[in-house]
Design an enzyme around this catalytic site. Structure first.
Site, short mmCIF file in Angstrom:
data_model
loop_
_atom_site.label_atom_id
_atom_site.label_comp_id
_atom_site.label_asym_id
_atom_site.label_seq_id
_atom_site.Cartn_x
_atom_site.Cartn_y
_atom_site.Cartn_z
N ASN A 117 0.81 -1.23 0.00
CA ASN A 117 0.00 0.00 0.00
C ASN A 117 0.83 1.26 0.00
O ASN A 117 0.41 2.29 -0.54
CB ASN A 117 -0.92 0.00 1.23
CG ASN A 117 -1.65 1.32 1.40
OD1 ASN A 117 -2.50 1.67 0.61
ND2 ASN A 117 -1.30 2.06 2.46
N GLN B 260 -8.61 4.87 0.72
CA GLN B 260 -7.79 4.19 -0.28
C GLN B 260 -6.90 5.10 -1.10
O GLN B 260 -6.07 4.61 -1.87
CB GLN B 260 -8.70 3.37 -1.20
CG GLN B 260 -9.44 2.26 -0.44
CD GLN B 260 -10.26 1.35 -1.31
OE1 GLN B 260 -10.80 1.78 -2.34
NE2 GLN B 260 -10.37 0.09 -0.92
N ASP C 110 1.60 7.09 -0.01
CA ASP C 110 0.60 6.17 -0.53
C ASP C 110 0.83 5.90 -2.02
O ASP C 110 0.79 6.80 -2.85
CB ASP C 110 -0.79 6.76 -0.33
CG ASP C 110 -1.88 5.72 -0.48
OD1 ASP C 110 -1.91 4.79 0.35
OD2 ASP C 110 -2.70 5.84 -1.40
N ASP D 25 -0.52 -6.99 3.57
CA ASP D 25 -0.71 -6.01 4.63
C ASP D 25 -1.57 -4.84 4.16
O ASP D 25 -1.46 -4.39 3.02
CB ASP D 25 0.66 -5.49 5.08
CG ASP D 25 0.58 -4.47 6.18
OD1 ASP D 25 0.22 -4.84 7.31
OD2 ASP D 25 0.85 -3.27 5.90
N HIS E 176 -6.70 -0.75 2.31
CA HIS E 176 -6.32 0.57 1.83
C HIS E 176 -5.93 0.58 0.35
O HIS E 176 -5.54 1.62 -0.18
CB HIS E 176 -5.18 1.12 2.70
CG HIS E 176 -5.60 1.33 4.12
ND1 HIS E 176 -6.24 2.46 4.54
CD2 HIS E 176 -5.51 0.52 5.20
CE1 HIS E 176 -6.52 2.36 5.83
NE2 HIS E 176 -6.08 1.18 6.25
N GLU F 162 -5.26 -8.64 4.59
CA GLU F 162 -5.66 -7.95 5.82
C GLU F 162 -6.72 -6.90 5.48
O GLU F 162 -6.40 -5.81 5.03
CB GLU F 162 -4.45 -7.28 6.48
CG GLU F 162 -4.81 -6.66 7.82
CD GLU F 162 -3.72 -5.75 8.35
OE1 GLU F 162 -3.68 -5.55 9.59
OE2 GLU F 162 -2.93 -5.22 7.56
#
Length: 484
Positions: A136, A183, A192, A222, A226, A253
């Protein structure tokens, strides 16, 4: 930096499952399409998985050879292997490993050669390797030098174009009712990645494929929540097969609450998901004052209270994780016998793929694993900074294998005890009280003398299938046809 400490306190570890700022009334979540099942490139994990959290590669190899392989453990989940930030001024916290600097295999747990040797050793012991993959984001630092010597800035990393390959939302996530923010904005300051961009997808897939080339069998993804499910599906579609010629295992996750717009169902077509409600539900039932009766039907939608868990074949469950054990919602090694009982129940009960936690000792939230003065993780020595609580559960792996998918029957509970049969295959009972208890039960098993897998003591089942069990204080019993 302070922003990452905020993440450690709540933002990523708990906010994604409810510990977040109050939703804004004006938030307008967008609709996220669910990826087609045809795009799936992964498979769900099976068997028992042990999470050797922050263990160095040489110690993982030794544990596979000496403990996990002989016990029949299916796989090990390892901590992120990529180069990460080094935060000496913050005492080398555990979460620095979740801030990638590059995708070179060089972390505080070992270099590429040590990693490859670990994979080889575990495979020789019959144990697969699942790597924790951070896709992410990159770091929350303005600049620095990574664990493999790479210099970086907050949006300047090897293989990425900082001007285009990152989102520039201008703030950290605060409103978890807003899909776009969750997100596309920074997770507590972490740079990000713009995973909708093809170059980013290719870079991430190249990293995962590099791990597959080294023999890795699958990935824990992980912070998958997101990343849009369609973006992840596009990345997975680029993955190679494992060395064994199969699709890599994927479990994601996606820590969610029912009131949030992002739900785990969006990610199920691409692989399994972590079931975040299991551990807290187990903790509430087992802790003093909790009702053991609430564990009946756990996971199948018939329990009390009713919980619509994800399908068993697509759910990875845990008593505690490296996140939740620092959040207070689940039992941890600090709960002693209750934590062990929870793990024993998880392995004996037929829901989900169990992920068994193995911790290092910590007395503060940020504390990292035992390390030298330069932050390099020390070899594991159980009882000396390493809890190794998974070892108390290894004798239940054979029980789980022996009972297979046999359904639960002969369920009973009292205030402090419960028991159930795995129909025609085995029997399990636990006692959370401070004194032993004796009870005659219907096992549904053939007459004979069985060996309790936990204590090694004999259990006699008579011709009617009954057995008189003495369940030790704060302990359990488990026996099956193959232990007769």
């Amino acid at each position: 930096m302070r922003g990452w400490r905020m993440r450690a306190g709540c933002a990523l570890l708990l906010a994604v499952s409810g510990c977040s700022a109050a939703p804004l009334a004006t938030a307008q979540p967008t609709t996220q399409p669910t990826p087609s099942a045809a795009a799936s490139a992964g498979s769900a994990p099976t068997g028992v998985v042990v999470h050797l959290f922050e263990w160095p590669w040489k110690s993982v190899a030794t544990e596979c050879r000496d403990q996990l392989g002989p016990a029949g453990v299916a796989a090990v989940q390892i901590s992120p292997p990529q180069e990460h930030v080094v935060l000496a001024d913050q005492g080398f916290p555990w979460w620095q490993d979740y801030q990638p600097v590059s995708y070179a295999i060089g972390s505080r747990r070992g270099d590429r050669a040590a990693f490859a040797a670990m994979v080889t050793a575990c495979h020789a012991a019959g144990v697969k390797i699942y790597a924790d993959a951070v896709v992410n984001h990159m770091t929350a630092q303005l600049y620095g030098v990574g664990s493999a010597g790479t210099k970086f800035t907050q949006t300047g990393y090897p293989g990425y174009d900082g001007a285009a390959d990152f989102h520039h939302c201008g703030k950290s996530i605060s409103d978890y009712s807003n899909r776009d923010e969750v997100q596309n904005c920074d997770l507590v300051g972490l740079a990000d990645l713009a995973t909708e961009r093809e170059p980013v997808r290719q870079r991430l897939a190249a990293y995962l494929n590099d791990l597959l080339s080294l023999g890795v069998d699958g990935f824990r993804i992980d912070a998958a929540k997101h990343v849009p499910a369609t973006d992840l599906a596009a990345i997975y579609a680029k993955l190679a097969k494992t060395a064994g010629g199969t699709a890599p295992v994927l479990y994601q996750e996606v820590l969610f609450s029912v009131s949030e717009p992002i739900q785990a169902d969006e990610y199920l077509p691409s692989g399994a998901v972590l079931e975040p409600r299991y551990g807290p539900d187990l903790a509430r039932a087992l802790r003093t004052g909790g009702s053991l009766a609430n564990l009946e039907g756990l996971g199948d939608g018939s329990g009390t209270p009713l919980v619509d868990y994800k399908p068993s074949a697509s759910a990875v469950v845990y008593v505690d994780s490296h996140d939740s054990q620092r959040g207070g919602t689940t039992l941890t090694y600090q709960d002693g016998a209750l934590h062990t009982l929870a793990g024993q129940f998880m392995l004996a009960y037929p829901y989900g793929t169990p992920l068994v936690m193995s911790s290092f000792t910590f007395d503060s939230y940020d504390a990292g694993p035992p390390a030298d003065a330069k932050g390099v993780t020390l070899p594991v020595s159980c009882g000396h900074g390493w809890e190794c609580e998974h070892r108390t559960l290894l004798n239940l792996v054979a029980f789980r294998t022996a009972v297979g998918d046999a359904p639960v029957s002969q369920w009973w509970t009292t205030d402090d005890q419960l028991g159930f049969a795995r129909t025609g295959k085995g029997y399990f009972a636990l006692n959370r009280a401070a004194a032993a208890v004796t009870r005659t039960v219907e096992t549904g098993l053939p007459a004979g003398i069985y060996r309790d897998r936990i204590h090694g003591t004999a259990v006699t089942v008579d011709a009617s299938g009954q057995a008189s069990l003495t369940i030790p204080a704060q302990s359990a019993l488990a026996f099956d046809l193959t232990s007769r």
